[in-house]
Enzyme design. Structure first.
Site, mmCIF file in Angstrom:
data_model
loop_
_atom_site.group_PDB
_atom_site.id
_atom_site.type_symbol
_atom_site.label_atom_id
_atom_site.label_comp_id
_atom_site.label_asym_id
_atom_site.label_seq_id
_atom_site.Cartn_x
_atom_site.Cartn_y
_atom_site.Cartn_z
ATOM 1 N N ALA A 14 -11.515 6.132 7.437
ATOM 2 C CA ALA A 14 -11.611 4.782 6.873
ATOM 3 C C ALA A 14 -12.618 4.669 5.732
ATOM 4 O O ALA A 14 -12.862 3.569 5.241
ATOM 5 C CB ALA A 14 -11.983 3.786 7.971
ATOM 6 N N SER A 15 -13.193 5.779 5.292
ATOM 7 C CA SER A 15 -14.245 5.693 4.275
ATOM 8 C C SER A 15 -13.713 5.421 2.874
ATOM 9 O O SER A 15 -14.437 4.913 2.019
ATOM 10 C CB SER A 15 -15.079 6.974 4.274
ATOM 11 N N ASP A 63 -17.046 13.197 13.025
ATOM 12 C CA ASP A 63 -16.339 14.373 12.530
ATOM 13 C C ASP A 63 -15.119 14.552 13.419
ATOM 14 O O ASP A 63 -15.230 14.956 14.584
ATOM 15 C CB ASP A 63 -17.253 15.601 12.595
ATOM 16 N N TYR A 159 -0.384 22.328 4.947
ATOM 17 C CA TYR A 159 -0.273 20.858 4.961
ATOM 18 C C TYR A 159 1.101 20.432 5.467
ATOM 19 O O TYR A 159 1.204 19.605 6.379
ATOM 20 C CB TYR A 159 -0.527 20.299 3.565
ATOM 21 N N LYS A 201 -5.893 13.193 -12.203
ATOM 22 C CA LYS A 201 -5.364 12.267 -13.195
ATOM 23 C C LYS A 201 -4.101 12.801 -13.861
ATOM 24 O O LYS A 201 -3.148 12.044 -14.099
ATOM 25 C CB LYS A 201 -6.426 11.977 -14.263
#
Length: 246
Positions: A14-15, A63, A159, A201
């Site tokens: 949630a950071s 963590d 992933y 970007k």
């Protein structure tokens, strides 16, 4: 969302990014939101932005690759807030490289955060929900790469396999909840490319993307359905060919 007012939601990761957006959307809808993430200072920063909203935010440094940290967080939640009604497994990680050329350490890092941590959080949440006879809701933030390996997966390392595992786990847990005659819902959310601080970007310049708010709106939609409706899968992708940044 009225039935969730004053209820407790846990959001991992949630950071920043998608997790922050989901947590903020839940706070705006009047929930008590517990944020679990390593970067406590980042959560404290945006916590002040939400002080006038309907709900409350409780950031906990955690963590998620450390089971002891997770269990301590859940003990605090049970003691201080009485339980949990919503769990959003959002925290995740990735690594650039090919599986056939990567280290065992990189494999474990991804599996621990993307698969093992959600399993622990679900197990602990379901325990509390069943003890409290709560008709709760579990939401797993997955990825379109957890549904197909057809596009741009050569350098995604573990992933994609981890997200396929999360998809399978969601489906198995749905069956388990049915087996124990629980009314807890479970939903997979599969975003495509999302604009976050982690995305380069030049990637956003070359490919269409969606915003973090688009994902949090999908989560709110799934949560807003009546008790007899379960949204199993929400896939949120950009319109093909619609570039937004030059």
């Amino acid at each position: 969302m009225d039935r969730w007012k004053d209820k407790v939601a846990i959001v991992t990761g949630a950071s920043s990014g998608i997790g922050q957006s989901i947590a903020q959307a839940l706070i705006k809808n009047g929930l008590k939101v517990v944020g679990l993430a390593r970067r406590l200072e980042k959560m404290e920063e945006w916590k002040n932005e939400m002080k006038n909203e309907k709900g409350k935010f409780f950031p906990i440094q955690c963590d998620l690759t450390n089971e002891e940290d997770i269990l301590k967080a859940f003990d605090w939640i049970k003691k201080e807030l009485g339980g949990v009604n919503i769990l959003v497994n959002n925290a995740g990680t990735s690594s650039i490289g090919m599986i056939i050329e990567s280290s065992t350490e990189s494999y474990k890092k991804i599996i621990d955060l993307n698969v093992i941590a959600p399993a622990i959080c679900i197990r602990e949440s379901v325990k509390i929900m069943r003890d409290n006879k709560t008709a709760g809701h579990i939401i797993n933030i997955n990825s379109t790469k957890g549904k197909s390996t057809e596009k741009s997966t050569v350098f995604c390392n573990m992933y994609c396999p981890s997200k396929f595992a999360l998809k399978a786990m969601t489906e198995v847990i749905e069956q388990e909840l049915q087996h124990v005659e629980s009314t807890i819902k479970i939903t997979s959310v599969h975003p495509g490319l999302v604009k976050t601080d982690l995305v380069l970007k030049n990637v956003l310049e070359r490919f269409p993307y969606v915003d973090v708010e688009d994902i949090s709106e999908g989560v709110i939609y799934a949560l807003s359905t009546p008790p007899h409706v379960q949204v199993k899968d929400v896939t949120i992708t950009p319109v093909p060919g619609r570039l937004r940044q030059k």
